[in-house]
Each structure stands twice: as C-alpha cells, then as structure tokens.
Write an enzyme that holds these catalytic residues in place. Structure first.
Site, PDB file in Angstrom:
ATOM      1  N   LYS A   1       2.345  16.294  -3.687  1.00  0.00           N
ATOM      2  CA  LYS A   1       2.451  15.838  -5.078  1.00  0.00           C
ATOM      3  C   LYS A   1       2.802  16.943  -6.067  1.00  0.00           C
ATOM      4  O   LYS A   1       2.670  18.127  -5.789  1.00  0.00           O
ATOM      5  CB  LYS A   1       1.169  15.111  -5.471  1.00  0.00           C
ATOM      6  CG  LYS A   1       1.127  13.725  -4.812  1.00  0.00           C
ATOM      7  CD  LYS A   1       0.018  12.872  -5.314  1.00  0.00           C
ATOM      8  CE  LYS A   1       0.073  11.507  -4.628  1.00  0.00           C
ATOM      9  NZ  LYS A   1      -1.174  10.781  -4.777  1.00  0.00           N
TER      10      LYS A   1
ATOM     11  N   ARG B   1      -5.288  10.820   2.761  1.00  0.00           N
ATOM     12  CA  ARG B   1      -3.995  10.127   2.852  1.00  0.00           C
ATOM     13  C   ARG B   1      -2.889  11.166   2.838  1.00  0.00           C
ATOM     14  O   ARG B   1      -2.785  11.952   1.902  1.00  0.00           O
ATOM     15  CB  ARG B   1      -3.860   9.190   1.644  1.00  0.00           C
ATOM     16  CG  ARG B   1      -2.592   8.392   1.582  1.00  0.00           C
ATOM     17  CD  ARG B   1      -2.521   7.610   0.269  1.00  0.00           C
ATOM     18  NE  ARG B   1      -1.364   6.756   0.223  1.00  0.00           N
ATOM     19  CZ  ARG B   1      -0.148   7.164  -0.108  1.00  0.00           C
ATOM     20  NH1 ARG B   1       0.073   8.422  -0.453  1.00  0.00           N
ATOM     21  NH2 ARG B   1       0.855   6.308  -0.115  1.00  0.00           N
TER      22      ARG B   1
HETATM   23  N1  HH2 Z   1      -0.501   8.043  -3.762  1.00  0.00           N
HETATM   24  C1  HH2 Z   1       0.686   7.413  -3.666  1.00  0.00           C
HETATM   25  C2  HH2 Z   1       0.752   6.060  -3.298  1.00  0.00           C
HETATM   26  N2  HH2 Z   1      -0.378   5.369  -3.010  1.00  0.00           N
HETATM   27  N3  HH2 Z   1      -2.725   5.304  -2.804  1.00  0.00           N
HETATM   28  C3  HH2 Z   1      -3.917   5.913  -2.875  1.00  0.00           C
HETATM   29  N4  HH2 Z   1      -5.042   5.235  -2.609  1.00  0.00           N
HETATM   30  N5  HH2 Z   1      -4.025   7.227  -3.239  1.00  0.00           N
HETATM   31  C4  HH2 Z   1      -2.933   7.985  -3.554  1.00  0.00           C
HETATM   32  O1  HH2 Z   1      -3.106   9.170  -3.887  1.00  0.00           O
HETATM   33  C5  HH2 Z   1      -1.651   7.365  -3.481  1.00  0.00           C
HETATM   34  C6  HH2 Z   1      -1.576   5.995  -3.083  1.00  0.00           C
HETATM   35  C7  HH2 Z   1       1.957   8.166  -3.957  1.00  0.00           C
HETATM   36  O2  HH2 Z   1       2.457   8.788  -2.804  1.00  0.00           O
HETATM   37  P1  HH2 Z   1       3.679   8.240  -1.942  1.00  0.00           P
HETATM   38  O3  HH2 Z   1       3.333   6.919  -1.353  1.00  0.00           O
HETATM   39  O4  HH2 Z   1       4.117   9.242  -0.959  1.00  0.00           O
HETATM   40  O5  HH2 Z   1       4.863   8.124  -2.966  1.00  0.00           O
HETATM   41  P2  HH2 Z   1       5.590   6.873  -3.604  1.00  0.00           P
HETATM   42  O6  HH2 Z   1       4.598   6.212  -4.502  1.00  0.00           O
HETATM   43  O7  HH2 Z   1       6.751   7.465  -4.345  1.00  0.00           O
HETATM   44  O8  HH2 Z   1       6.017   5.957  -2.490  1.00  0.00           O
END
Ligand code: HH2
Length: 309
Positions: A237, A276
């Site tokens: 992030k 995660r």
């Molecule tokens: N971060 C993201 C998405 N979902 N859910 C939880 N519970 N906690 C988090 O920190 C979290 C989440 C963002 O990461 P990512 O899925 O890699 O990115 P994107 O939202 O661009 O798909």
C-alpha cells in the site's frame, strides 16, 4: 483455549485464530484495475492456477475480489469506479465456483460490499465475506452472511468505494475513530445474527500515512477494545511507499514487500490474527519464525525500555 483465542465459524469449517499465530489471507483480485495486480487474474484459469500457488505457499484463506477499492488522489489518480453487481458477479462467480470444486481444502472469502454478490458467492460455496464498508449502508450483507453461517470481516474506511478520498486529515485520534466505527459495525453484524465477526482497521482507505502506521502500532488496542480477531491488510500500500521513499517520490508498488512485512510483523506481535497479502510465501515464512520466537520466549515479560541495562 486462552481468552484471546477465537474459533472463526466459516459455515461448516472452523478457523482457529490466536494472537501470535496469525493466518495468511491470500489476495486474488479478478479485476482489470487493482492497484498492484490488476488484469493478471481476469481469466478464471489463471485465477485458479494462482490460487493453487497461494495455497501451496501456505495461505489459509483465498480472498476473491471483483472490484478495486483504490482511492482517488495523488497515489492512484481518479481512483476506482464502482462496478455494477452484474459485472462483479461475472468476474467473481466463476472463480469462486472453480475454487470450491477444484480446491476443496481452501477456505474461500469474497471481497464485496454488495449483498447480492455475497449471496451468489456463498450460494456457490464461499465461506467468508469481507466488507470494506463495515456495513455502513445497512445490514443486508450481514443478513446474507448470517443466513449462510459465514464469517464476516468488517473494515473501517473513510468514505464510500468509488468516492474514497486518498487522505483525509482527521482532527481526533484515529484509533478512537476506528474503534467507535468498528464497534457499531460489530454490533450491526451481531444483531443480524452473524456468528463470527472479524475487525479490520482498513490500512489506507482515506487515512494519512501516520494514521495508518498508528493503527498498526495500536492493533492490541483494537483487539482489546473490540474483543474480536483483527485482520490487517498493509500489502503493497501507498503508506509503505511514502515511508520507504518520500510523499513526492514514493517507492514503487513492487518495491514495498520488505517494508510491508515489517508492518505485518508488528501488527501480529500486537495481536493481529489474519494478515491479508498478495505475497503469501514471504508472509508465511515471516510468521513462522515470528511465532516460533514468540513461543520460545513466552515466559519472558517485556521489560520497559527505561529499565533495560
Ligand atoms: N485492502 C484492499 C481491499 N480489501 N479488505 C480488508 N479487509 N482489508 C484491507 O486492507 C483491504 C481489503 C485493497 O487492496 P487490493 O485488493 O490489493 O487493491 P484493490 O482494492 O485496488 O483491488
């Protein structure tokens, strides 16, 4: 079982969680535009192969997401646009179905805040729901999770998906803000009949880098205040980029692994139960050594720095 251990009931499966012994949740984004892996796993065959790798590397849960949540602002430009439920289902459902039938040992989570997407994914056999809105628009999603006996992750965010500011300066203490908000989310989930609720402070999601780091350091406070297992998602992030580089020239996404492992380690030492991540193998190895060291020194009470020789 100690007072701080939990049994996460995920339909017909149980995930034992305890501080110092965290599980890894492997991220499988089936989106064209996720900030670090967008477009890589859109094809269900590629998604299944990646899930197989994540499981072999030691992930306890595979989390399938069909909508990016990246905020607008300096790091990600316009940010993610909301995806209609029909399109999200088209992305997510074939992958959930393939995981449940082809990798039956996997625990499958669906990352969605839409009740109809959760319903279809659970109907297809998913075990957990991850809601990045923390039920801010009502309890429909919680009622779906409850009806299926699924576990529910409620996450804190400043702002709705599709309208997420990159960083909002908050006048108060971020820990108090997040505890109060998640307390309301947990209560709503419990009222809807969800048996197992996990809380997540939502690293990123509209907070400043310092606030994100303070949330990691305060994981023990979140766990104590909310009495639920804590999940953290720091993987790749923007805050890591700022700490490793500068706000004007952050370290690029693919150079944030070691920094992210440092933040994850601190969260687990302070009581996080689920991590995660996109980078499962390094995280599993980190946690193995961390857990072994914590167990080897389990009888050693921490010495306040001022008293150290
Ligand atoms: N971060 C993201 C998405 N979902 N859910 C939880 N519970 N906690 C988090 O920190 C979290 C989440 C963002 O990461 P990512 O899925 O890699 O990115 P994107 O939202 O661009 O798909």
């Amino acid at each position: 079982m100690s007072a701080s251990a939990f049994r996460l009931l995920c339909r017909d499966r149980v995930l034992e969680v305890a501080p110092g012994r965290a599980h890894v949740v492997g991220v499988l984004n089936v989106t064209p535009d996720s900030f670090s892996d967008g477009g890589r796993f859109l094809d269900p065959g590629a998604a299944l192969a990646h899930a197989e790798t994540l499981l072999a590397e030691g992930a306890a849960v595979i989390e399938v997401g069909g909508e990016s949540t990246r905020p607008r602002g300096a790091a990600y430009g316009a940010g993610a646009a909301p995806v209609p439920a029909a399109e999200e289902l088209r992305r997510v459902l074939p992958v959930v179905e393939a995981l449940v039938t082809r990798l039956p040992e996997a625990l499958v989570a669906v990352d969605t805040y839409k009740a109809e997407v959760a319903e279809a994914a659970l109907e297809a056999g998913a075990h957990l729901v991850n809601d990045v809105t923390g039920l801010r628009d009502g309890d429909a999603l919680a009622r779906v999770a409850a009806r299926h006996g699924a576990a529910l992750v409620v996450m804190h965010a400043r702002g709705r998906p599709g309208a997420m500011p990159h960083e909002v300066e908050s006048p108060g203490d971020v820990l108090e803000e997040v505890v109060a908000s998640l307390r309301a989310s947990v209560a709503a989930a419990a009222r809807a009949g969800v048996r197992s609720v996990v809380v997540d402070p939502g690293f990123g999601f509209g907070k400043t880098p310092r606030e994100n780091l303070r949330l990691v350091a305060g994981t023990d406070r979140l766990r104590a205040a909310l009495g639920r297992p804590v999940m953290v998602g720091v993987s790749r992030k923007a805050t890591l980029g700022v700490v490793l580089g500068t706000p004007e020239a952050p370290a690029p996404v693919h150079e944030r692994l070691f920094g992210g492992l440092g933040a994850a380690a601190l969260a687990v030492v302070r009581g996080a139960s689920l991590v995660r991540t996109h980078d499962v193998r390094p995280t599993v190895e980190l946690l193995r050594v961390l857990t072994a060291a914590l167990e080897a020194g389990a009888d050693l009470a921490p010495v306040p720095a001022a008293e150290a020789p």
